[in-house]
Design a protein around this motif. Structure first.
Motif, PDB file in Angstrom:
ATOM      1  N   THR A  41       0.822  -1.209   0.000  1.00 45.93           N
ATOM      2  CA  THR A  41       0.000   0.000   0.000  1.00 45.93           C
ATOM      3  C   THR A  41       0.858   1.262   0.000  1.00 45.93           C
ATOM      4  OG1 THR A  41      -0.108   0.236   2.413  1.00 45.93           O
ATOM      5  CG2 THR A  41      -1.741  -1.225   1.375  1.00 45.93           C
ATOM      6  N   LYS A  42       0.238   2.366  -0.374  1.00 43.63           N
ATOM      7  CA  LYS A  42       0.917   3.660  -0.366  1.00 43.63           C
ATOM      8  C   LYS A  42       1.283   4.065   1.064  1.00 43.63           C
ATOM      9  CE  LYS A  42      -2.636   5.090  -2.778  1.00 43.63           C
ATOM     10  NZ  LYS A  42      -3.633   5.878  -3.552  1.00 43.63           N
ATOM     11  N   HIS A  43       0.367   3.828   1.976  1.00 48.12           N
ATOM     12  CA  HIS A  43       0.655   4.143   3.376  1.00 48.12           C
ATOM     13  C   HIS A  43       1.835   3.315   3.875  1.00 48.12           C
ATOM     14  CE1 HIS A  43       0.086   4.935   7.657  1.00 48.12           C
ATOM     15  NE2 HIS A  43       0.096   3.625   7.854  1.00 48.12           N
ATOM     16  N   GLY A  44       1.875   2.057   3.480  1.00 48.94           N
ATOM     17  CA  GLY A  44       2.969   1.193   3.907  1.00 48.94           C
ATOM     18  C   GLY A  44       4.318   1.654   3.385  1.00 48.94           C
ATOM     19  N   ALA A  45       4.351   2.128   2.141  1.00 52.59           N
ATOM     20  CA  ALA A  45       5.615   2.623   1.572  1.00 52.59           C
ATOM     21  C   ALA A  45       6.091   3.849   2.327  1.00 52.59           C
ATOM     22  CB  ALA A  45       5.429   2.947   0.090  1.00 52.59           C
ATOM     23  N   LYS A  46       5.177   4.758   2.612  1.00 55.26           N
ATOM     24  CA  LYS A  46       5.542   5.971   3.340  1.00 55.26           C
ATOM     25  C   LYS A  46       6.037   5.634   4.743  1.00 55.26           C
ATOM     26  CE  LYS A  46       3.522  10.387   4.816  1.00 55.26           C
ATOM     27  NZ  LYS A  46       2.308  11.247   4.765  1.00 55.26           N
ATOM     28  N   ALA A  47       5.335   4.699   5.417  1.00 57.51           N
ATOM     29  CA  ALA A  47       5.707   4.333   6.784  1.00 57.51           C
ATOM     30  C   ALA A  47       7.072   3.652   6.840  1.00 57.51           C
ATOM     31  CB  ALA A  47       4.641   3.416   7.384  1.00 57.51           C
ATOM     32  N   LEU A  48       7.327   2.743   5.899  1.00 56.77           N
ATOM     33  CA  LEU A  48       8.607   2.027   5.917  1.00 56.77           C
ATOM     34  C   LEU A  48       9.760   2.975   5.590  1.00 56.77           C
ATOM     35  CD1 LEU A  48      10.318  -0.453   6.227  1.00 56.77           C
ATOM     36  CD2 LEU A  48       9.677  -1.153   3.897  1.00 56.77           C
ATOM     37  N   ALA A  49       9.572   3.867   4.628  1.00 55.29           N
ATOM     38  CA  ALA A  49      10.630   4.832   4.308  1.00 55.29           C
ATOM     39  C   ALA A  49      10.937   5.703   5.518  1.00 55.29           C
ATOM     40  CB  ALA A  49      10.217   5.699   3.118  1.00 55.29           C
ATOM     41  N   ARG A  50       9.899   6.096   6.251  1.00 59.11           N
ATOM     42  CA  ARG A  50      10.105   6.910   7.442  1.00 59.11           C
ATOM     43  C   ARG A  50      10.906   6.124   8.491  1.00 59.11           C
ATOM     44  NH1 ARG A  50       5.143   7.524   8.934  1.00 59.11           N
ATOM     45  NH2 ARG A  50       4.732   9.445   7.774  1.00 59.11           N
ATOM     46  N   GLN A  51      10.566   4.854   8.674  1.00 55.21           N
ATOM     47  CA  GLN A  51      11.262   4.042   9.670  1.00 55.21           C
ATOM     48  C   GLN A  51      12.729   3.816   9.293  1.00 55.21           C
ATOM     49  OE1 GLN A  51       8.270   1.020   9.367  1.00 55.21           O
ATOM     50  NE2 GLN A  51       7.583   1.318  11.465  1.00 55.21           N
ATOM     51  N   GLY A  61      18.027   6.898  22.354  1.00 52.20           N
ATOM     52  CA  GLY A  61      16.700   6.388  22.647  1.00 52.20           C
ATOM     53  C   GLY A  61      15.948   5.885  21.442  1.00 52.20           C
ATOM     54  N   ARG A  62      16.625   5.720  20.291  1.00 49.40           N
ATOM     55  CA  ARG A  62      15.930   5.225  19.107  1.00 49.40           C
ATOM     56  C   ARG A  62      15.511   3.787  19.314  1.00 49.40           C
ATOM     57  NH1 ARG A  62      17.409   2.046  15.186  1.00 49.40           N
ATOM     58  NH2 ARG A  62      19.586   2.072  15.816  1.00 49.40           N
ATOM     59  N   SER A  63      14.343   3.437  18.881  1.00 51.76           N
ATOM     60  CA  SER A  63      13.895   2.049  18.963  1.00 51.76           C
ATOM     61  C   SER A  63      13.149   1.694  17.704  1.00 51.76           C
ATOM     62  CB  SER A  63      12.976   1.840  20.176  1.00 51.76           C
ATOM     63  OG  SER A  63      11.801   2.610  20.037  1.00 51.76           O
ATOM     64  N   HIS A  64      13.213   0.409  17.365  1.00 52.96           N
ATOM     65  CA  HIS A  64      12.438  -0.090  16.234  1.00 52.96           C
ATOM     66  C   HIS A  64      11.033  -0.396  16.702  1.00 52.96           C
ATOM     67  CE1 HIS A  64      15.856  -0.415  13.607  1.00 52.96           C
ATOM     68  NE2 HIS A  64      16.510  -1.110  14.527  1.00 52.96           N
ATOM     69  N   SER A  65      10.088  -0.318  15.797  1.00 48.17           N
ATOM     70  CA  SER A  65       8.736  -0.744  16.110  1.00 48.17           C
ATOM     71  C   SER A  65       8.242  -1.648  15.000  1.00 48.17           C
ATOM     72  CB  SER A  65       7.795   0.464  16.221  1.00 48.17           C
ATOM     73  OG  SER A  65       7.766   1.166  15.013  1.00 48.17           O
ATOM     74  N   ALA A  66       7.318  -2.533  15.339  1.00 48.91           N
ATOM     75  CA  ALA A  66       6.794  -3.431  14.324  1.00 48.91           C
ATOM     76  C   ALA A  66       6.041  -2.614  13.287  1.00 48.91           C
ATOM     77  CB  ALA A  66       5.867  -4.462  14.978  1.00 48.91           C
ATOM     78  N   ALA A  67       6.157  -3.044  12.016  1.00 53.27           N
ATOM     79  CA  ALA A  67       5.509  -2.303  10.938  1.00 53.27           C
ATOM     80  C   ALA A  67       4.263  -3.032  10.478  1.00 53.27           C
ATOM     81  CB  ALA A  67       6.473  -2.160   9.759  1.00 53.27           C
ATOM     82  N   SER A  68       3.368  -2.282   9.921  1.00 57.23           N
ATOM     83  CA  SER A  68       2.204  -2.857   9.261  1.00 57.23           C
ATOM     84  C   SER A  68       2.211  -2.330   7.857  1.00 57.23           C
ATOM     85  CB  SER A  68       0.934  -2.451   9.997  1.00 57.23           C
ATOM     86  OG  SER A  68      -0.201  -2.978   9.338  1.00 57.23           O
ATOM     87  N   PHE A  69       3.138  -2.864   7.037  1.00 55.26           N
ATOM     88  CA  PHE A  69       3.391  -2.280   5.723  1.00 55.26           C
ATOM     89  C   PHE A  69       2.195  -2.425   4.790  1.00 55.26           C
ATOM     90  CE2 PHE A  69       7.721  -3.830   7.020  1.00 55.26           C
ATOM     91  CZ  PHE A  69       8.038  -2.635   7.586  1.00 55.26           C
ATOM     92  N   SER A  70       1.420  -3.484   4.953  1.00 50.30           N
ATOM     93  CA  SER A  70       0.306  -3.702   4.042  1.00 50.30           C
ATOM     94  C   SER A  70      -0.943  -2.951   4.463  1.00 50.30           C
ATOM     95  CB  SER A  70      -0.006  -5.205   3.958  1.00 50.30           C
ATOM     96  OG  SER A  70      -0.338  -5.703   5.234  1.00 50.30           O
ATOM     97  N   GLY A  71      -0.830  -2.145   5.514  1.00 54.87           N
ATOM     98  CA  GLY A  71      -1.958  -1.332   5.941  1.00 54.87           C
ATOM     99  C   GLY A  71      -2.955  -2.100   6.783  1.00 54.87           C
ATOM    100  N   ARG A  72      -2.611  -3.314   7.156  1.00 50.83           N
ATOM    101  CA  ARG A  72      -3.521  -4.106   7.972  1.00 50.83           C
ATOM    102  C   ARG A  72      -3.464  -3.622   9.419  1.00 50.83           C
ATOM    103  NH1 ARG A  72      -1.383  -8.451   4.857  1.00 50.83           N
ATOM    104  NH2 ARG A  72       0.040  -8.947   6.522  1.00 50.83           N
TER     105      ARG A  72
END
Length: 492
Positions: free
Chosen positions: A251-261, A481-492
């Motif tokens: 999804t478009k939202h997923g692409a934007k979110a992953l690039a940000r992460q 203090g950076r931390s990873h978070s789980a992604a929901s790349f497919s917008g689910r």
């Protein structure tokens, strides 16, 4: 045989030589005799097989031989392509050859003002490279008349069918002279393409340079079975290896979110999807081409026609929904005979879908269960020193994919490059220097410190000891203090 053996003019051969292209690819060798002879051609070749030059060479050769002046509003040749990115890249390949032959060119697509396009058409242009939608608009406004078109080319015809463009393509082609030459190129040939062939091509010669589902022989396919909360840390590790990486989301939202992460993790990344303006898409692609961004995160808009040299790694962060998309996404690597690696991320709930996907795509993938970014398989798939030079700031990546750690993330994570692989992602010997800087072997250092900064699902706090076969690893410095978070790349 050489290009000269097929009758390609020497001025065009010189341009190819400057780009390191000295011998025809199979699809070029198959189609050039007929296309240069003026016949209608139906050509099928996989993505990256060289279809662009297979139609540009006969096009420029024919128009140059006629030596006719450009006419206002009446182009002599038309190239149709499904996306703005593909139009731009076809034009980039065409421009040096057209300039050498004294031919004028213009690109026509939506998302930008039509002023420069209408001005160019009114002035007179030989070759139009266009997306169907905007071209139809300009035709209806009487800025473009196709009655003088000598050659019509359809590139990625199957993708135009997938996107629902065929009605517009038919209306456009109905305005071109039946007597003109028509060249249709596609990665697959199906019923939708048959409709175009029967309606518009006259006694076409069909050439297929490879099997319908042929994956690239120099492309290796892997599936990483991962837990959902480890996807981001693993993707960060893969993206921090040397070389260019393309990651696909559903999804478009997923692409934007992953690039940000990725940017937050110190990896310069840009996104590409339908929500971006044309200026943002052009700017992001320019940063990826130049190397300012090392990772491109995209939806399927980039699965076709995005030609970037030296993409060593394609990652399906979200598995595609059907096998044709898998093959076209994967075709961003291993282009023109180069080697490449394709990785599909698979969670527990995606096992059956991925198994069906690879079967239908006709590929045999190696599946590995990976519990986190320290797994030795990641080093084999993406060898070289891990670097995180800093993400792109928002004003550089206006798409929203670029909140940045800026220059504060000057940390390097070096680890063994995997002697079993033998080559770095750039083709350098194992242990050699990677494109992202530094030597490619030895110890691996991960920024950590305190009780923070650990990837999701991993133990928090300081040093986590030794990894079998991976060299020593120590914590150094702090990421604040950076931390990873789980992604929901497919917008689910």
């Amino acid at each position: 045989m050489t290009f000269a053996d097929f009758g390609v003019p020497s001025m065009l051969i010189d341009i190819l030589d400057k780009q390191g292209i000295t011998s025809p690819t199979p699809i070029q060798a198959a189609t050039l005799p007929d296309s240069l002879a003026g016949r209608d051609v139906l050509g099928r070749g996989r993505t990256g097989s060289g279809k662009t030059y297979a139609f540009l060479l006969p096009l420029v050769t024919r128009l140059d031989a006629a030596k006719l002046p450009a006419m206002p509003r009446k182009p002599r040749a038309l190239i149709l392509a499904p996306t703005r990115e593909l139009v731009g890249q076809i034009h980039a390949a065409l421009k040096p050859m057209a300039d050498a032959a004294g031919l004028s060119t213009i690109v026509v697509y939506g998302g930008v003002g039509q002023g420069p396009q209408t001005t160019g058409l009114k002035k007179g242009v030989d070759i139009v490279v266009a997306c169907p939608g905007r071209l139809e608009d300009l035709m209806q406004q009487k800025y473009c008349d196709l009655s003088a078109v000598e050659v019509t080319i359809l590139d990625e015809a199957d993708h135009m069918a997938d996107l629902g463009f065929l009605p517009g393509v038919r209306r456009i082609m109905d305005k071109t002279p039946q007597s003109g030459q028509r060249l249709l190129f596609s990665a697959t040939l199906d019923k939708a393409i048959d409709v175009l062939v029967k309606r518009f091509l006259t006694n076409p010669v069909t050439h297929e340079a490879d099997s319908a589902q042929s994956p690239v022989s120099t492309m290796s396919h892997h599936v990483l079975h991962v837990s959902r909360d480890q996807r981001v840390p693993i993707l960060v590790d893969l993206a921090s290896a040397p070389g260019r990486t393309v990651m696909f989301t559903r999804t478009k939202h997923g692409a934007k979110a992953l690039a940000r992460q990725l940017n937050k993790s110190g990896i310069p990344s840009v996104d590409l999807h339908g929500n971006l303006s044309q200026n943002a898409r052009t700017r992001n692609m320019a940063m990826f081409h130049s190397g300012k961004a090392t990772t491109l995160v995209a939806t399927d808009i980039a699965a076709r026609g995005i030609h970037v040299d030296d993409v060593a790694l394609v990652v399906h962060a979200d598995p595609p929904t059907e096998h044709k998309a898998y093959l076209h996404r994967s075709g961003r690597t291993a282009r023109a005979g180069a080697v490449g690696t394709v990785i599909t991320m698979m969670t527990d709930d995606q096992v059956r879908d991925v198994r069906d996907l690879t079967r239908l795509a006709g590929i045999k993938a190696t599946t590995t269960k990976v519990h986190g970014p320290d797994h030795p398989m990641l080093v084999q798939l993406a060898p070289g020193e891990r670097t995180t030079p800093g993400g792109l700031v928002a004003d550089v990546a206006p798409s929203g994919g670029g909140s940045s750690t800026g220059g504060n993330a000057q940390r390097k994570r070096a680890r063994k490059t995997g002697e079993t692989n033998g080559q770095s992602r750039r083709g350098n010997p194992t242990g050699g220097s990677g494109s992202a800087g530094g030597s490619g072997g030895g110890q691996r250092r991960r920024s950590g410190g305190g009780g923070q900064g650990a990837p999701a699902g991993a133990p928090s706090g300081g040093s986590r000891g030794r990894r079998s076969g991976g060299g020593n690893r120590s914590t150094s410095g702090s990421t604040g203090g950076r931390s990873h978070s789980a992604a929901s790349f497919s917008g689910r």
